[in-house]
Design a protein around this motif. Sequence first.
Motif, PDB file in Angstrom:
ATOM      1  N   VAL A 170       0.849  -1.189   0.000  1.00  0.00           N
ATOM      2  CA  VAL A 170       0.000   0.000   0.000  1.00  0.00           C
ATOM      3  C   VAL A 170       0.886   1.241   0.000  1.00  0.00           C
ATOM      4  O   VAL A 170       1.926   1.278   0.646  1.00  0.00           O
ATOM      5  CB  VAL A 170      -0.984  -0.007   1.193  1.00  0.00           C
ATOM      6  N   ARG A 171       0.471   2.238  -0.763  1.00  0.00           N
ATOM      7  CA  ARG A 171       1.253   3.465  -0.910  1.00  0.00           C
ATOM      8  C   ARG A 171       0.299   4.640  -0.987  1.00  0.00           C
ATOM      9  O   ARG A 171      -0.677   4.609  -1.731  1.00  0.00           O
ATOM     10  CB  ARG A 171       2.084   3.386  -2.189  1.00  0.00           C
ATOM     11  N   THR A 172       0.575   5.667  -0.230  1.00  0.00           N
ATOM     12  CA  THR A 172      -0.240   6.874  -0.339  1.00  0.00           C
ATOM     13  C   THR A 172       0.166   7.634  -1.596  1.00  0.00           C
ATOM     14  O   THR A 172       1.320   7.593  -2.028  1.00  0.00           O
ATOM     15  CB  THR A 172      -0.057   7.793   0.888  1.00  0.00           C
ATOM     16  N   LEU A 173      -0.798   8.315  -2.173  1.00  0.00           N
ATOM     17  CA  LEU A 173      -0.555   9.177  -3.330  1.00  0.00           C
ATOM     18  C   LEU A 173      -0.591  10.604  -2.803  1.00  0.00           C
ATOM     19  O   LEU A 173      -1.666  11.165  -2.577  1.00  0.00           O
ATOM     20  CB  LEU A 173      -1.624   8.965  -4.407  1.00  0.00           C
ATOM     21  N   ALA A 174       0.573  11.153  -2.566  1.00  0.00           N
ATOM     22  CA  ALA A 174       0.650  12.460  -1.923  1.00  0.00           C
ATOM     23  C   ALA A 174       1.693  13.335  -2.602  1.00  0.00           C
ATOM     24  O   ALA A 174       2.672  12.825  -3.151  1.00  0.00           O
ATOM     25  CB  ALA A 174       0.974  12.299  -0.451  1.00  0.00           C
ATOM     26  N   ASP A 176       3.369  17.455  -1.845  1.00  0.00           N
ATOM     27  CA  ASP A 176       3.391  18.722  -1.114  1.00  0.00           C
ATOM     28  C   ASP A 176       2.419  18.743   0.077  1.00  0.00           C
ATOM     29  O   ASP A 176       1.696  19.715   0.294  1.00  0.00           O
ATOM     30  CB  ASP A 176       3.066  19.894  -2.059  1.00  0.00           C
ATOM     31  N   GLY A 177       2.413  17.642   0.822  1.00  0.00           N
ATOM     32  CA  GLY A 177       1.599  17.569   2.020  1.00  0.00           C
ATOM     33  C   GLY A 177       0.125  17.279   1.808  1.00  0.00           C
ATOM     34  O   GLY A 177      -0.650  17.238   2.759  1.00  0.00           O
ATOM     35  N   VAL A 178      -0.307  17.094   0.564  1.00  0.00           N
ATOM     36  CA  VAL A 178      -1.701  16.772   0.269  1.00  0.00           C
ATOM     37  C   VAL A 178      -1.776  15.312  -0.169  1.00  0.00           C
ATOM     38  O   VAL A 178      -1.083  14.897  -1.098  1.00  0.00           O
ATOM     39  CB  VAL A 178      -2.269  17.683  -0.845  1.00  0.00           C
ATOM     40  N   THR A 179      -2.621  14.539   0.511  1.00  0.00           N
ATOM     41  CA  THR A 179      -2.817  13.140   0.141  1.00  0.00           C
ATOM     42  C   THR A 179      -4.040  13.057  -0.766  1.00  0.00           C
ATOM     43  O   THR A 179      -5.138  13.406  -0.383  1.00  0.00           O
ATOM     44  CB  THR A 179      -3.009  12.256   1.401  1.00  0.00           C
ATOM     45  N   TYR A 180      -3.788  12.579  -1.983  1.00  0.00           N
ATOM     46  CA  TYR A 180      -4.839  12.501  -3.006  1.00  0.00           C
ATOM     47  C   TYR A 180      -5.527  11.149  -3.048  1.00  0.00           C
ATOM     48  O   TYR A 180      -6.594  11.022  -3.632  1.00  0.00           O
ATOM     49  CB  TYR A 180      -4.246  12.825  -4.384  1.00  0.00           C
ATOM     50  N   GLY A 181      -4.891  10.156  -2.461  1.00  0.00           N
ATOM     51  CA  GLY A 181      -5.490   8.831  -2.489  1.00  0.00           C
ATOM     52  C   GLY A 181      -4.523   7.788  -1.984  1.00  0.00           C
ATOM     53  O   GLY A 181      -3.453   8.087  -1.461  1.00  0.00           O
ATOM     54  N   VAL A 182      -4.942   6.542  -2.142  1.00  0.00           N
ATOM     55  CA  VAL A 182      -4.141   5.387  -1.741  1.00  0.00           C
ATOM     56  C   VAL A 182      -4.223   4.357  -2.839  1.00  0.00           C
ATOM     57  O   VAL A 182      -5.246   4.156  -3.443  1.00  0.00           O
ATOM     58  CB  VAL A 182      -4.643   4.785  -0.415  1.00  0.00           C
TER      59      VAL A 182
END
Length: 182
Positions: A170-174, A176-182
């Motif tokens: 699992v990897r976060t999609l981020a 500049d400090g904003v997480t857009y998804g996983v």
Amino acid sequence: MGADGSRSLFSRIEDVLSSGDLSPDIAALLTDILGAHGRGEGTHRDLTRLKHVNRILLGIRSLNQLIVTEDDPEKLVSLGCLKLVESLGYLKIWVALFGGEAGSSLGIESDSPVAFVASAGFGAEFEEVRSRLLAGEVPYCMGLGLESGSSSLVHDCPDCPLAGDRVGFVRTLALDGVTYGV
């Protein structure tokens, strides 16, 4: 040269190495393969590794081309999932894009915690997961990724219809400090 005038794989590898267009890790791998071939050692294993690395590089190239040409985030993520399964050897993959401010900045207007879910490599069993995600349920694996803020291996995801005998990633999609998804 081959009987048909084609150059050997090893001659082509030497050309690629001399071009200087490779990452240091890939260049080191290719140098090792050439050295083993010259010594007559482990050629089959090394060629298998080379084919794997080549498939990864082609997959990355394909994803990069997709990123440059596709401006619809939902289509980009859907096609990206397909390419990861087709080219990079992933068995199955899903991506959830978040709604709210993160989604809005991508052009996805939704107040739901999860605004869009894409997948590849699954059968009908994924529809239950998709429904849960879109209803705002956060599965264990997704929570683990969000908690770590980066990458995590998932050995067991309780209450998941997708749980099986394989380890997940699992990897976060981020950015500049904003997480857009996983």
